[in-house]
Motif scaffolding. Structure first.
Motif, PDB file in Angstrom:
ATOM      1  N   THR A 246       7.220   2.944   2.692  1.00 43.45           N
ATOM      2  CA  THR A 246       8.379   3.527   1.757  1.00 43.45           C
ATOM      3  C   THR A 246       8.076   4.584   2.130  1.00 43.45           C
ATOM      4  OG1 THR A 246       4.808   4.134   1.363  1.00 43.45           O
ATOM      5  CG2 THR A 246       7.062   2.717   0.484  1.00 43.45           C
TER       6      THR A 246
ATOM      7  N   ASN B 116       1.403  -1.354  -0.162  1.00 43.63           N
ATOM      8  CA  ASN B 116       0.287   0.079  -0.155  1.00 43.63           C
ATOM      9  C   ASN B 116       0.786   1.084  -0.001  1.00 43.63           C
ATOM     10  OD1 ASN B 116       0.704   0.175   2.718  1.00 43.63           O
ATOM     11  ND2 ASN B 116      -0.639  -0.939   3.755  1.00 43.63           N
ATOM     12  N   ASN B 117      -0.003   2.433   0.401  1.00 45.40           N
ATOM     13  CA  ASN B 117       0.860   3.810   0.501  1.00 45.40           C
ATOM     14  C   ASN B 117       2.439   3.724   1.088  1.00 45.40           C
ATOM     15  OD1 ASN B 117      -1.015   4.149   1.734  1.00 45.40           O
ATOM     16  ND2 ASN B 117      -1.213   6.071   1.254  1.00 45.40           N
TER      17      ASN B 117
END
Length: 292
Positions: free
Chosen positions: A68, A42-43
Motif C-alpha cells: 500500500t 495491514n497498513n
C-alpha cells in the motif's frame, strides 16, 4: 537416518509426518479454507480476493498481496505446495505477505483445484489461467513464477507451457524444494523413506493420486527447459526430493541457464513451516533473489 541429524531448531517438526489418507483430505481442506477466510491485510500489505476464469469456463479464487506504500514493478505468481491434495496453508500466506513486503513485488496466489478429484493436467491448467490473467492485466511489470514442492513442479510445467505456446516469458523462477521426477530414481528418494514432514513412501502415493492413469513426461526431458529464465532453486538436506532438485539444476546449467543454488543444511522438507534462524536465513535468500 536419525531425526537428530535435523537441526533442533525445528522442534517437534523433526518428528511429524502429515496424515496422508484420502478420507482425511476434506477435513484438512476445510480447516485450510477457514484460515483463508481469516486473511487480513495491514497498513503495509493489502490482501484482495478475486475470481478468475479458467480454461474450462469455471472460476477459481486468487489472492493478491500488494504493498500500500510502494510503487511495485514486479509480480510474483506463487503456486503453493501440498502434494496436489492440500490447499495453501497459513504459512504460505505469511510467506506471501513477506515476499510482497520485503521482496517488493505484488504476489498472486492461485487456489488451484486439487487431486484426487482433479488430476493432471487440471491443476496445471488452472495455473496457466492465472498466468494468462496476469499477462492480460499486467501494467509493464516483470513477472516471476515461484512455488514450493508440488508447486515447484507446477511452476516448471507452467513455464514449459508458456514457452511452447509463445506466451510472454517470465523474468525468473523461484523453486523451493521442488518435485521433479515421477519415476523417483534419485539416491535421496531411495534413502529417505521415513524422514519427517515428507518421504518417498508418501511421494509415491502422491504421484499415484495426481497422475492416476494420465501419461506424463518429466520436465527434465523437455527441450523447453533450455529456454528457461534465471532460476533460484532451493533444496532441503534430509528430503527425498533433494537429489532430483540438484539434478534439475545441473540440467539447467548444461543448457546455459543461469541457476542460483541454495542447498540448505540440517533441514527437512517444508522446513520453512517452522520459523527459526535456519528458515529466516533461507527466506532472506529468496527475498534477495526477488529484489535482484
Amino acid at each position: 537416518m536419525k531425526n537428530n541429524k535435523i537441526s533442533k531448531q525445528f522442534g517437534i517438526y523433526r518428528f511429524v509426518t502429515p496424515p496422508f489418507f484420502k478420507v482425511l483430505f476434506p477435513f484438512i481442506r476445510f480447516f485450510q479454507t477457514m484460515l483463508a477466510w481469516q486473511l487480513k491485510g495491514n497498513n503495509e500489505i493489502a490482501i484482495v480476493k478475486e475470481k478468475i476464469n479458467l480454461l474450462d469456463h469455471s472460476e477459481r479464487n486468487i489472492y493478491i498481496f500488494e504493498s500500500t506504500q510502494k510503487k511495485i514493478t514486479k509480480t510474483l505468481l506463487y503456486i503453493h505446495g501440498g502434494a496436489f491434495v492440500f490447499k495453501g496453508n497459513n504459512k504460505h500466506f505469511k510467506l506471501c505477505q513477506k515476499y510482497a513486503k520485503e521482496g517488493e513485488c505484488r504476489v498472486i496466489f492461485i487456489d488451484y483445484r486439487l487431486a484426487p478429484k482433479f488430476t493432471y493436467p487440471i491443476p496445471l491448467q488452472d495455473c496457466i489461467s492465472a498466468y494468462q490473467w496476469i499477462v492480460k492485466e499486467n501494467k509493464n511489470q516483470e513477472i516471476i513464477i515461484g512455488g514450493d514442492s508440488a508447486g515447484g513442479l507446477l511452476t516448471i510445467d507452467l513455464t514449459i507451457e508458456i514457452i511452447k505456446n509463445k506466451l510472454p516469458k517470465p523474468k525468473a523462477l523461484m523453486l523451493i524444494y521442488p518435485l521433479i521426477d515421477p519415476f523417483m530414481t534419485s539416491n535421496s528418494m531411495k534413502k529417505y523413506t521415513k524422514t519427517p514432514m515428507w518421504n518417498s513412501k508418501l511421494n509415491q502415493k502422491m504421484w499415484n493420486l495426481y497422475l492416476k492413469n494420465h501419461s506424463y513426461s518429466p520436465p527434465i526431458n523437455q527441450p523447453e527447459i533450455a529456454q528457461f529464465p534465471l532460476t533460484y532453486l532451493e533444496t532441503a538436506e534430509f528430503d527425498c526430493l533433494h537429489d532430483e532438485g540438484i539434478i534439475f539444476a545441473q540440467k539447467l546449467k548444461e543448457h546455459s541457464v543461469e541457476c542460483i543454488m541454495n542447498e540448505t543444511l540440517q533441514t527437512m522438507h517444508a522446513f520453512d513451516h517452522k520459523e527459526c534462524k535456519i528458515t529466516n536465513k533461507a527466506v532472506q535468500e529468496r527475498i534477495k533473489f526477488l529484489k535482484k
